[in-house]
Scaffold this active site. Structure first.
Site, PDB file in Angstrom:
ATOM      1  NE  ARG A 280      -1.138   2.788   3.120  1.00 52.26           N
ATOM      2  CZ  ARG A 280      -0.510   3.745   3.449  1.00 52.26           C
ATOM      3  NH1 ARG A 280      -0.647   4.859   2.690  1.00 52.26           N
ATOM      4  NH2 ARG A 280      -0.044   3.924   4.625  1.00 52.26           N
ATOM      5  CG  ASP A 281       3.755   4.455   3.014  1.00 49.73           C
ATOM      6  OD1 ASP A 281       3.411   5.035   1.868  1.00 49.73           O
ATOM      7  OD2 ASP A 281       3.038   4.601   3.764  1.00 49.73           O
TER       8      ASP A 281
ATOM      9  CG  HIS B 207       3.791   5.106  10.025  1.00 56.52           C
ATOM     10  ND1 HIS B 207       2.605   3.362   8.225  1.00 56.52           N
ATOM     11  CD2 HIS B 207       3.911   5.945   8.460  1.00 56.52           C
ATOM     12  CE1 HIS B 207       2.794   4.787   7.190  1.00 56.52           C
ATOM     13  NE2 HIS B 207       3.708   5.293   7.007  1.00 56.52           N
TER      14      HIS B 207
ATOM     15  CG  HIS C  88       7.687   7.555   5.326  1.00 52.49           C
ATOM     16  ND1 HIS C  88       7.169   6.951   4.326  1.00 52.49           N
ATOM     17  CD2 HIS C  88       5.916   7.675   5.752  1.00 52.49           C
ATOM     18  CE1 HIS C  88       5.920   6.989   3.229  1.00 52.49           C
ATOM     19  NE2 HIS C  88       5.180   6.994   4.380  1.00 52.49           N
TER      20      HIS C  88
ATOM     21  CB  CYS D 122       2.618  10.567   1.140  1.00 51.32           C
ATOM     22  SG  CYS D 122       1.147  11.464   1.064  1.00 51.32           S
TER      23      CYS D 122
ATOM     24  CG  ASN E 187       6.430   3.332   5.102  1.00 53.36           C
ATOM     25  OD1 ASN E 187       6.410   3.615   4.718  1.00 53.36           O
ATOM     26  ND2 ASN E 187       6.512   3.512   6.550  1.00 53.36           N
TER      27      ASN E 187
HETATM   28  P1  HMG Z   1     -12.894  14.757  -2.136  1.00 51.71           P
HETATM   29  O1  HMG Z   1     -13.226  14.599  -3.413  1.00 51.71           O
HETATM   30  O2  HMG Z   1     -13.213  15.146  -1.018  1.00 51.71           O
HETATM   31  O3  HMG Z   1     -14.194  13.927  -2.125  1.00 51.71           O
HETATM   32  O4  HMG Z   1     -11.283  13.536  -1.891  1.00 51.71           O
HETATM   33  P2  HMG Z   1     -15.420  13.786  -2.687  1.00 51.71           P
HETATM   34  O5  HMG Z   1     -16.999  12.830  -1.811  1.00 51.71           O
HETATM   35  O6  HMG Z   1     -16.237  14.500  -2.616  1.00 51.71           O
HETATM   36  O7  HMG Z   1     -16.036  13.019  -3.965  1.00 51.71           O
HETATM   37  C1  HMG Z   1     -14.999  13.003  -4.729  1.00 51.71           C
HETATM   38  C2  HMG Z   1     -14.829  12.158  -6.031  1.00 51.71           C
HETATM   39  O8  HMG Z   1     -13.801  10.844  -5.253  1.00 51.71           O
HETATM   40  C3  HMG Z   1     -16.354  11.575  -6.310  1.00 51.71           C
HETATM   41  O9  HMG Z   1     -16.584  10.788  -7.447  1.00 51.71           O
HETATM   42  C4  HMG Z   1     -16.426  10.951  -5.500  1.00 51.71           C
HETATM   43  O10 HMG Z   1     -17.237   9.138  -5.675  1.00 51.71           O
HETATM   44  C5  HMG Z   1     -15.151  10.107  -5.294  1.00 51.71           C
HETATM   45  P3  HMG Z   1     -17.328  11.665  -8.889  1.00 51.71           P
HETATM   46  O11 HMG Z   1     -18.233  11.774  -9.325  1.00 51.71           O
HETATM   47  O12 HMG Z   1     -16.354  12.952  -9.100  1.00 51.71           O
HETATM   48  O13 HMG Z   1     -16.454  10.740 -10.280  1.00 51.71           O
HETATM   49  N1  HMG Z   1     -14.787   9.821  -3.905  1.00 51.71           N
HETATM   50  C6  HMG Z   1     -14.299   8.369  -3.994  1.00 51.71           C
HETATM   51  N2  HMG Z   1     -13.681   6.840  -4.651  1.00 51.71           N
HETATM   52  C7  HMG Z   1     -13.126   5.542  -4.423  1.00 51.71           C
HETATM   53  N3  HMG Z   1     -12.693   5.756  -2.873  1.00 51.71           N
HETATM   54  C8  HMG Z   1     -13.728   6.800  -2.212  1.00 51.71           C
HETATM   55  C9  HMG Z   1     -13.933   7.579  -2.716  1.00 51.71           C
HETATM   56  N4  HMG Z   1     -14.224   8.845  -2.609  1.00 51.71           N
HETATM   57  C10 HMG Z   1     -14.906   9.546  -2.792  1.00 51.71           C
HETATM   58  N5  HMG Z   1     -13.310   6.239  -1.205  1.00 51.71           N
HETATM   59  C11 HMG Z   1     -11.077  12.027  -0.452  1.00 51.71           C
HETATM   60  C12 HMG Z   1     -11.955  12.526  -0.581  1.00 51.71           C
HETATM   61  C13 HMG Z   1     -10.640  11.499   0.699  1.00 51.71           C
HETATM   62  C14 HMG Z   1     -11.209  10.115  -1.379  1.00 51.71           C
HETATM   63  C15 HMG Z   1      -9.870  11.949  -1.625  1.00 51.71           C
HETATM   64  O14 HMG Z   1      -9.142  13.153  -0.984  1.00 51.71           O
HETATM   65  C16 HMG Z   1      -8.821  10.563  -1.969  1.00 51.71           C
HETATM   66  O15 HMG Z   1      -9.410   9.736  -1.797  1.00 51.71           O
HETATM   67  N6  HMG Z   1      -7.905  11.326  -1.274  1.00 51.71           N
HETATM   68  C17 HMG Z   1      -6.905  10.123  -1.176  1.00 51.71           C
HETATM   69  C18 HMG Z   1      -5.552  10.526  -0.129  1.00 51.71           C
HETATM   70  C19 HMG Z   1      -4.678   9.008  -0.027  1.00 51.71           C
HETATM   71  O16 HMG Z   1      -4.796   8.155  -0.220  1.00 51.71           O
HETATM   72  N7  HMG Z   1      -2.967   9.572   0.495  1.00 51.71           N
HETATM   73  C20 HMG Z   1      -2.140   8.416   0.152  1.00 51.71           C
HETATM   74  C21 HMG Z   1      -2.514   7.886   1.925  1.00 51.71           C
HETATM   75  S1  HMG Z   1      -2.628   7.737   3.775  1.00 51.71           S
HETATM   76  C22 HMG Z   1      -0.601   8.185   3.275  1.00 51.71           C
HETATM   77  O17 HMG Z   1       0.006   7.892   2.677  1.00 51.71           O
HETATM   78  C23 HMG Z   1      -0.006   7.973   4.819  1.00 51.71           C
HETATM   79  C24 HMG Z   1       0.129   7.198   5.963  1.00 51.71           C
HETATM   80  O18 HMG Z   1       0.527   6.114   5.637  1.00 51.71           O
HETATM   81  C25 HMG Z   1       0.866   7.816   7.523  1.00 51.71           C
HETATM   82  C26 HMG Z   1       2.350   8.761   6.626  1.00 51.71           C
HETATM   83  O19 HMG Z   1       3.140   7.768   6.956  1.00 51.71           O
HETATM   84  O20 HMG Z   1       1.902   9.869   7.326  1.00 51.71           O
HETATM   85  C27 HMG Z   1      -1.157   6.417   6.240  1.00 51.71           C
HETATM   86 MG    MG Z   2       3.092   6.687   5.094  1.00 52.23          MG
END
Ligand code: HMG
Ligand code: MG
Length: 302
Positions: free
Chosen positions: A15-16, A207, A209, A240, A249
């Site tokens: 995933r990450d 966690h 990086h 990310c 990571n």
């Molecule tokens: P948004 O645009 O604010 O959401 O995104 P919305 O509710 O307004 O929806 C907009 C569109 O997205 C719509 O589609 C929804 O259907 C769709 P459209 O009508 O435009 O075709 N949608 C989705 N589609 C699939 N799955 C969903 C979903 N939700 C809405 N769950 C949202 C908000 C959170 C969805 C968006 O900002 C997003 O997907 N962000 C991705 C964030 C991400 O994956 N970041 C990386 C992971 S976190 C990380 O790496 C950190 C971590 O490792 C810890 C660390 O290291 O810090 C965990």
């Molecule tokens: Mg991370």
């Protein structure tokens, strides 16, 4: 110094690690990576995320990956779910655990999940409730626990504020995340201590990086506090997409090598782990970032 005798590692590489790859990685390669990780003894694997495919295209095959993995009894498979839409898509794929992800920094929350910290907690509340109703454990990741790519230094007070919000909505486990790898041991301990004020030792993890090469020292600093759960990413994959310049990571191979040297039990076979890292690095067409992975591969070759 009394360190924990056993350490549990969650491999977040599928995933990450892979979420940040620009080139598409075939579903079968992702499933094979999971297979090799469990063969190496990993008992917790973060497989994919149910986020918007427009935001993170690499995770668009989430359902296919969950269907393709050959599940092994005793292994827990987790997925990221940022909202109800994500949870609803994830549930039929039968994860053992879900992960909600908030940030200690407002700016990062906006960039990563397009809402404020308060709004994110509002979104997660029904996700946690529905996940619990489905019998799933909920982990919470707390990003930018010491530093933010947009806001700079983050205080332990900011961390504790979000720890309390996560606890308030029933998040079972708190992962303290150094998203951009700027933490150093005492700063990481200060953030960890705030998590430990509100969560039991067994439900707190690190966690880290490894952007600045501090992750192993930070893990050691957490071991000193008794923390014994860490995320790591095979081959040191990842980053990310919303934290520019942040690298992967800490490599799982590097963590296992250090823990083996300390005599702490992980249940992981380092040679098989190196095989998993070599496999995915070969798919990506570059050597593993893991120093231990590279050293052991060179030793084999020589
Ligand atoms: P948004 O645009 O604010 O959401 O995104 P919305 O509710 O307004 O929806 C907009 C569109 O997205 C719509 O589609 C929804 O259907 C769709 P459209 O009508 O435009 O075709 N949608 C989705 N589609 C699939 N799955 C969903 C979903 N939700 C809405 N769950 C949202 C908000 C959170 C969805 C968006 O900002 C997003 O997907 N962000 C991705 C964030 C991400 O994956 N970041 C990386 C992971 S976190 C990380 O790496 C950190 C971590 O490792 C810890 C660390 O290291 O810090 C965990
Ligand atoms: Mg991370």
């Amino acid at each position: 110094m009394n360190l924990p005798s056993r350490v549990t590692l969650v491999d977040v590489g599928p995933r990450d690690g892979l979420q940040n790859e620009k080139q598409p990685v075939a579903t079968e390669h992702k499933a094979q990576l999971v297979a090799m990780l469990q063969a190496a003894g990993l008992r917790e694997i973060e497989v994919t995320s149910f986020v918007s495919p427009k935001w993170v295209p690499q995770m668009a095959d989430n359902e296919a990956v969950m269907a393709a993995i050959a599940r092994q009894p005793g292994v827990r498979y987790s997925v990221l779910t940022p909202n109800m839409k994500g949870l609803e898509a994830a549930l039929p794929t039968k994860p053992d655990e879900i992960v909600v992800f908030a940030a200690a920094s407002e700016a990062f929350s906006q960039k990563n999940i397009n809402c404020s910290i308060a709004e994110s907690i509002e979104r997660f509340a029904p996700v946690v409730e529905a996940a619990h109703a489905a019998g799933l454990k909920v982990r919470g990741a707390l990003s930018c626990a010491v530093g933010c790519p947009y806001e700079g230094d983050i205080s332990a007070d900011q961390v504790e504020r979000v720890v309390l919000l996560m606890k308030g909505i029933g998040v079972d486990h708190l992962g303290v995340a150094d998203t951009i790898g700027v933490g150093t041991p005492r700063k990481i301990q200060a953030a960890m201590e705030r998590a430990l004020k509100h969560y039991p030792l067994v439900e707190v993890s690190g966690h880290f990086h490894d952007t600045y090469g501090q992750a192993l020292s930070n893990i050691y600093a957490c071991l000193e506090l008794g923390v014994h759960n860490f995320d790591a990413s095979v081959a040191g994959l990842g980053g990310c997409p919303y934290a520019k310049g942040a690298t992967g990571n800490v490599a799982t191979e590097d963590v296992v090598f250090m823990l083996n040297g300390l005599g702490l039990e992980t249940g992981i076979d380092i040679d098989k782990l190196v095989d998993a890292g070599a496999y995915i690095s070969n798919v990506l067409g570059r050597p593993p970032v893991s120093r231990v992975g590279r050293a052991l591969l060179a030793k084999r070759a020589g």
